[in-house]
Design a protein around this motif. Structure first.
Motif, PDB file in Angstrom:
ATOM      1  N   ARG A 191      12.085   3.662 -26.282  1.00  0.00           N
ATOM      2  CA  ARG A 191      11.378   4.718 -27.005  1.00  0.00           C
ATOM      3  C   ARG A 191      10.342   4.074 -27.918  1.00  0.00           C
ATOM      4  O   ARG A 191      10.693   3.284 -28.792  1.00  0.00           O
ATOM      5  CB  ARG A 191      12.363   5.547 -27.821  1.00  0.00           C
ATOM      6  N   VAL A 192       9.082   4.388 -27.693  1.00  0.00           N
ATOM      7  CA  VAL A 192       8.005   3.803 -28.495  1.00  0.00           C
ATOM      8  C   VAL A 192       7.257   4.894 -29.255  1.00  0.00           C
ATOM      9  O   VAL A 192       7.075   6.006 -28.747  1.00  0.00           O
ATOM     10  CB  VAL A 192       7.012   2.992 -27.627  1.00  0.00           C
ATOM     11  N   ALA A 193       6.856   4.585 -30.464  1.00  0.00           N
ATOM     12  CA  ALA A 193       6.072   5.514 -31.277  1.00  0.00           C
ATOM     13  C   ALA A 193       4.615   5.106 -31.260  1.00  0.00           C
ATOM     14  O   ALA A 193       4.286   3.917 -31.320  1.00  0.00           O
ATOM     15  CB  ALA A 193       6.588   5.528 -32.707  1.00  0.00           C
ATOM     16  N   TYR A 194       3.742   6.090 -31.162  1.00  0.00           N
ATOM     17  CA  TYR A 194       2.300   5.845 -31.210  1.00  0.00           C
ATOM     18  C   TYR A 194       1.687   6.872 -32.151  1.00  0.00           C
ATOM     19  O   TYR A 194       2.310   7.896 -32.465  1.00  0.00           O
ATOM     20  CB  TYR A 194       1.683   5.944 -29.808  1.00  0.00           C
ATOM     21  N   ALA A 195       0.492   6.602 -32.628  1.00  0.00           N
ATOM     22  CA  ALA A 195      -0.155   7.484 -33.604  1.00  0.00           C
ATOM     23  C   ALA A 195      -1.395   8.171 -33.039  1.00  0.00           C
ATOM     24  O   ALA A 195      -2.166   8.760 -33.787  1.00  0.00           O
ATOM     25  CB  ALA A 195      -0.515   6.702 -34.864  1.00  0.00           C
ATOM     26  N   ASN A 196      -1.578   8.108 -31.718  1.00  0.00           N
ATOM     27  CA  ASN A 196      -2.731   8.720 -31.051  1.00  0.00           C
ATOM     28  C   ASN A 196      -4.054   8.197 -31.620  1.00  0.00           C
ATOM     29  O   ASN A 196      -4.955   8.963 -31.970  1.00  0.00           O
ATOM     30  CB  ASN A 196      -2.683  10.242 -31.138  1.00  0.00           C
ATOM     31  N   GLU A 197      -4.147   6.872 -31.704  1.00  0.00           N
ATOM     32  CA  GLU A 197      -5.306   6.232 -32.294  1.00  0.00           C
ATOM     33  C   GLU A 197      -5.906   5.232 -31.305  1.00  0.00           C
ATOM     34  O   GLU A 197      -5.354   4.155 -31.065  1.00  0.00           O
ATOM     35  CB  GLU A 197      -4.899   5.519 -33.587  1.00  0.00           C
ATOM     36  N   ALA A 198      -7.032   5.608 -30.724  1.00  0.00           N
ATOM     37  CA  ALA A 198      -7.727   4.722 -29.794  1.00  0.00           C
ATOM     38  C   ALA A 198      -8.453   3.625 -30.582  1.00  0.00           C
ATOM     39  O   ALA A 198      -8.964   3.884 -31.669  1.00  0.00           O
ATOM     40  CB  ALA A 198      -8.728   5.521 -28.978  1.00  0.00           C
ATOM     41  N   PRO A 199      -8.492   2.406 -30.047  1.00  0.00           N
ATOM     42  CA  PRO A 199      -7.974   1.991 -28.738  1.00  0.00           C
ATOM     43  C   PRO A 199      -6.589   1.350 -28.794  1.00  0.00           C
ATOM     44  O   PRO A 199      -6.219   0.597 -27.917  1.00  0.00           O
ATOM     45  CB  PRO A 199      -9.017   0.964 -28.294  1.00  0.00           C
ATOM     46  N   TYR A 200      -5.808   1.651 -29.834  1.00  0.00           N
ATOM     47  CA  TYR A 200      -4.538   0.959 -30.038  1.00  0.00           C
ATOM     48  C   TYR A 200      -3.370   1.620 -29.314  1.00  0.00           C
ATOM     49  O   TYR A 200      -2.567   0.935 -28.677  1.00  0.00           O
ATOM     50  CB  TYR A 200      -4.250   0.830 -31.537  1.00  0.00           C
ATOM     51  N   GLY A 201      -3.219   2.919 -29.430  1.00  0.00           N
ATOM     52  CA  GLY A 201      -2.164   3.635 -28.734  1.00  0.00           C
ATOM     53  C   GLY A 201      -2.468   5.121 -28.745  1.00  0.00           C
ATOM     54  O   GLY A 201      -2.518   5.733 -29.822  1.00  0.00           O
ATOM     55  N   TYR A 202      -2.700   5.717 -27.580  1.00  0.00           N
ATOM     56  CA  TYR A 202      -3.125   7.117 -27.524  1.00  0.00           C
ATOM     57  C   TYR A 202      -2.786   7.704 -26.161  1.00  0.00           C
ATOM     58  O   TYR A 202      -2.550   6.982 -25.194  1.00  0.00           O
ATOM     59  CB  TYR A 202      -4.629   7.239 -27.794  1.00  0.00           C
ATOM     60  N   MET A 203      -2.761   9.025 -26.104  1.00  0.00           N
ATOM     61  CA  MET A 203      -2.505   9.714 -24.846  1.00  0.00           C
ATOM     62  C   MET A 203      -3.822  10.134 -24.214  1.00  0.00           C
ATOM     63  O   MET A 203      -4.704  10.660 -24.890  1.00  0.00           O
ATOM     64  CB  MET A 203      -1.636  10.959 -25.065  1.00  0.00           C
ATOM     65  N   GLU A 204      -3.947   9.884 -22.925  1.00  0.00           N
ATOM     66  CA  GLU A 204      -5.081  10.371 -22.146  1.00  0.00           C
ATOM     67  C   GLU A 204      -4.486  11.195 -21.023  1.00  0.00           C
ATOM     68  O   GLU A 204      -3.956  10.648 -20.060  1.00  0.00           O
ATOM     69  CB  GLU A 204      -5.909   9.209 -21.608  1.00  0.00           C
ATOM     70  N   GLY A 205      -4.572  12.503 -21.160  1.00  0.00           N
ATOM     71  CA  GLY A 205      -3.851  13.371 -20.237  1.00  0.00           C
ATOM     72  C   GLY A 205      -2.360  13.207 -20.460  1.00  0.00           C
ATOM     73  O   GLY A 205      -1.858  13.379 -21.568  1.00  0.00           O
ATOM     74  N   GLU A 206      -1.656  12.822 -19.429  1.00  0.00           N
ATOM     75  CA  GLU A 206      -0.215  12.590 -19.522  1.00  0.00           C
ATOM     76  C   GLU A 206       0.131  11.112 -19.622  1.00  0.00           C
ATOM     77  O   GLU A 206       1.309  10.751 -19.580  1.00  0.00           O
ATOM     78  CB  GLU A 206       0.484  13.194 -18.285  1.00  0.00           C
ATOM     79  N   GLU A 207      -0.883  10.257 -19.758  1.00  0.00           N
ATOM     80  CA  GLU A 207      -0.656   8.814 -19.725  1.00  0.00           C
ATOM     81  C   GLU A 207      -0.816   8.183 -21.103  1.00  0.00           C
ATOM     82  O   GLU A 207      -1.793   8.437 -21.804  1.00  0.00           O
ATOM     83  CB  GLU A 207      -1.636   8.152 -18.754  1.00  0.00           C
ATOM     84  N   LEU A 208       0.163   7.374 -21.504  1.00  0.00           N
ATOM     85  CA  LEU A 208       0.086   6.617 -22.746  1.00  0.00           C
ATOM     86  C   LEU A 208      -0.738   5.360 -22.495  1.00  0.00           C
ATOM     87  O   LEU A 208      -0.401   4.540 -21.639  1.00  0.00           O
ATOM     88  CB  LEU A 208       1.492   6.247 -23.219  1.00  0.00           C
TER      89      LEU A 208
ATOM     90  N   GLY B  66      -3.834   2.316 -24.218  1.00  0.00           N
ATOM     91  CA  GLY B  66      -4.230   1.568 -25.390  1.00  0.00           C
ATOM     92  C   GLY B  66      -3.675   0.158 -25.381  1.00  0.00           C
ATOM     93  O   GLY B  66      -2.884  -0.220 -24.515  1.00  0.00           O
ATOM     94  N   GLU B  67      -4.129  -0.622 -26.358  1.00  0.00           N
ATOM     95  CA  GLU B  67      -3.711  -2.028 -26.465  1.00  0.00           C
ATOM     96  C   GLU B  67      -2.206  -2.189 -26.519  1.00  0.00           C
ATOM     97  O   GLU B  67      -1.611  -2.928 -25.738  1.00  0.00           O
ATOM     98  CB  GLU B  67      -4.344  -2.642 -27.723  1.00  0.00           C
ATOM     99  N   ALA B  68      -1.570  -1.515 -27.491  1.00  0.00           N
ATOM    100  CA  ALA B  68      -0.140  -1.744 -27.711  1.00  0.00           C
ATOM    101  C   ALA B  68       0.722  -1.274 -26.540  1.00  0.00           C
ATOM    102  O   ALA B  68       1.551  -2.041 -26.034  1.00  0.00           O
ATOM    103  CB  ALA B  68       0.298  -1.095 -29.020  1.00  0.00           C
TER     104      ALA B  68
END
Length: 300
Positions: free
Chosen positions: A56-73, A75-77
């Protein structure tokens, strides 16, 4: 998705220590102990993840580090973490969206296993969570008009040319410009990254100072601009690397250490690192030096 929210992980000059989940909320430590009960039974955190088949990973929806594009997680992390956890025998990342200041409290409460958001490694955050070794550094760059008419390469060249530099209001780059000897009259503040790009395009400033990661991402939607090669600024004689990493719950040292072993394989292989992350604006200049250690960063 925020306009360009990576600023929250780099830190502002006058930010409170509470930002980024640095306060321990009452009750979270007891929740943490329950979440890690498996370790007390002789089963480590990594063993639990392998058995369940996902992390289980947490992301903050912040490009380009960790974000959702459609149904796909993306980003860098998440890209880096997916590669590492697969090597550790855990095939799936299950994402949870969190506000930035809820990332560490949520980790402490056992809502997820890892923060996958490119969080900066700071002593205050180290007091409340475990960080991996650095996944990346954030060297600085300059956004200039296409063709780089002033032939700028770094802050020393900007000072010599007498140009006007734009920085984000309240962000650390203002101190970098001042530390390089650029006069206050030649430093202009903007509120958002796009404001900086617009000011460059409109000729109101000659260059916009921000991390190379941020500027390369921004340049994708501002083709009238270009970004210089990244450089590591100095402040009071100390290089400013601005490193970030994965974050784990205290007590999960086995998981953190296993993660670090796989991470080292990637950051030691330049072509592999760049191949994985260049889509998000990370290149060879973002590979952390082998001498840059989390233990030292946590001391401040």
């Amino acid at each position: 998705m925020a306009d360009f929210p990576n600023l929250s992980r780099r830190g502002f000059i006058n930010r409170s220590a509470a930002v980024g989940g640095l306060l321990v909320v009452p009750g979270l430590l007891s929740a943490c102990s329950k979440a890690d009960a498996g370790a007390a039974d002789g089963e480590g955190a990594l063993d639990k993840l392998r058995k369940q088949g996902f992390v289980r990973v947490a992301y903050a929806n912040e490009a380009p580090y960790g974000y959702m594009e459609g149904e796909e997680l993306k980003g860098e992390a998440p890209t880096l973490h997916r590669e590492i956890f697969k090597a550790l025998g855990v095939d799936e990342l299950k994402p949870t969206l969190s506000e930035w200041d809820g990332l560490i409290p949520g980790l402490q409460a056992g809502k997820y296993d890892v923060v996958s958001a490119g969080m900066a490694i700071t002593p205050e955050r180290c007091a409340n969570a475990l960080f991996s070794e650095p996944e990346f550094i954030s060297p600085t760059a300059l956004m200039v008009r296409k063709g780089n008419p002033e032939e700028l390469t770094d802050l020393a060249s900007a000072k010599a040319a007498g140009v006007t530099i734009g920085v984000m209001s309240g962000a650390v780059e203002g101190s970098y410009a001042e530390g390089a000897g650029i006069p206050e009259s030649k430093i202009k503040t903007v509120q958002k990254p796009q404001d900086g790009a617009d000011a460059v395009k409109g000729g109101r400033i000659d260059a916009f100072l921000l991390t190379g990661i941020s500027l390369r991402w921004l340049a994708k939607t501002n083709p009238e601009t270009e970004v210089t090669e990244a450089f590591v600024p100095e402040l009071d004689g100390k290089q400013q690397f601005s490193p970030g990493g994965a974050v784990f719950r205290q007590g999960n040292e086995d998981l953190r250490d296993s993660f670090n072993r796989e991470l080292k394989k990637i950051v030691s292989d330049r072509s592999r690192y760049v191949g994985l992350l260049q889509e998000y604006g990370f290149g060879a200049t973002e590979i952390p030096p082998a001498t840059l250690k989390t233990a030292d960063l946590c001391k401040g």
